[in-house]
Design an enzyme around this catalytic site. Sequence first.
Site, PDB file in Angstrom:
ATOM      1  N   SER A 147       0.835  -1.204   0.000  1.00  0.00           N
ATOM      2  CA  SER A 147       0.000   0.000   0.000  1.00  0.00           C
ATOM      3  C   SER A 147       0.864   1.246   0.000  1.00  0.00           C
ATOM      4  CB  SER A 147      -0.896   0.007   1.246  1.00  0.00           C
ATOM      5  OG  SER A 147      -1.528   1.256   1.413  1.00  0.00           O
ATOM      6  N   TYR A 160      -2.125  -0.375  10.307  1.00  0.00           N
ATOM      7  CA  TYR A 160      -2.077  -0.788   8.906  1.00  0.00           C
ATOM      8  C   TYR A 160      -0.731  -0.443   8.276  1.00  0.00           C
ATOM      9  CZ  TYR A 160      -3.592  -1.373   4.040  1.00  0.00           C
ATOM     10  OH  TYR A 160      -3.706  -1.776   2.736  1.00  0.00           O
TER      11      TYR A 160
END
Length: 241
Positions: A147, A160
């Site tokens: 990501s 995350y």
Amino acid sequence: MANQRRLEGRIALITGASRGIGAAVAKAFGAEGAQLILIARTVGGLEEVDDAVRKAGGLPATLVPLDITDGEGIDRMGAALFERFGKLDVLVGNAGALGTLTPTSHVEPKIWQQTMDINVTANARLIRSMDPLLRRSAAARAIFVTSGVTTMNPPYWAAYAASKAALEALVICWAGELNKTNIRANLLDPGVVRTAMRARAFPGEDPASLPHPDALTKAFIKMALPEWTSNGERVEASSIC
């Protein structure tokens, strides 16, 4: 343009395959002739993807309803795949969890652990179990979905962002050990895309304004081909789509 069946004869395992990016990649790989092994927790979702693959002329998939955090289950799957196929050509580590977006000091230990278990530890167990199968392929390719948060480290995204940074370190370390093998392992950053996770993170955003997961499949196909020789790289999907 008609599908060229560029993945004919290649066995591909995809995690998180029941929806979103995983489902789109499964359908694209199936259309290209791959023999699919699809993993997700929901049987119904896997069956829907398999139906779509078959309808498009793809081979029936091997469906594995499995919680990716079940390490012993991953090991059993590895043994079963060895008995059935004897090798693995493509590994796509796509399953992921957002956790919660909250101040770092407010992240609940349970949520932190779940995020790490899904985004990092599950992929480490996959590598451990699938490495012997990948080595039996003439040109194995492993693709792990990362990501853009790892380059930005935005506030409130600690669990995350930390988990994806750990995933990147894991894959790059493994890739360095593969230089003299037939395996190439890389990371793929999909960028902004229309997924359920994106909707959770940005509830005020109009999903229709975002690219559909289908827009990413060209990147996954390229990185799954024997012709893809890069190793240990972090690739942005937009650069190769």
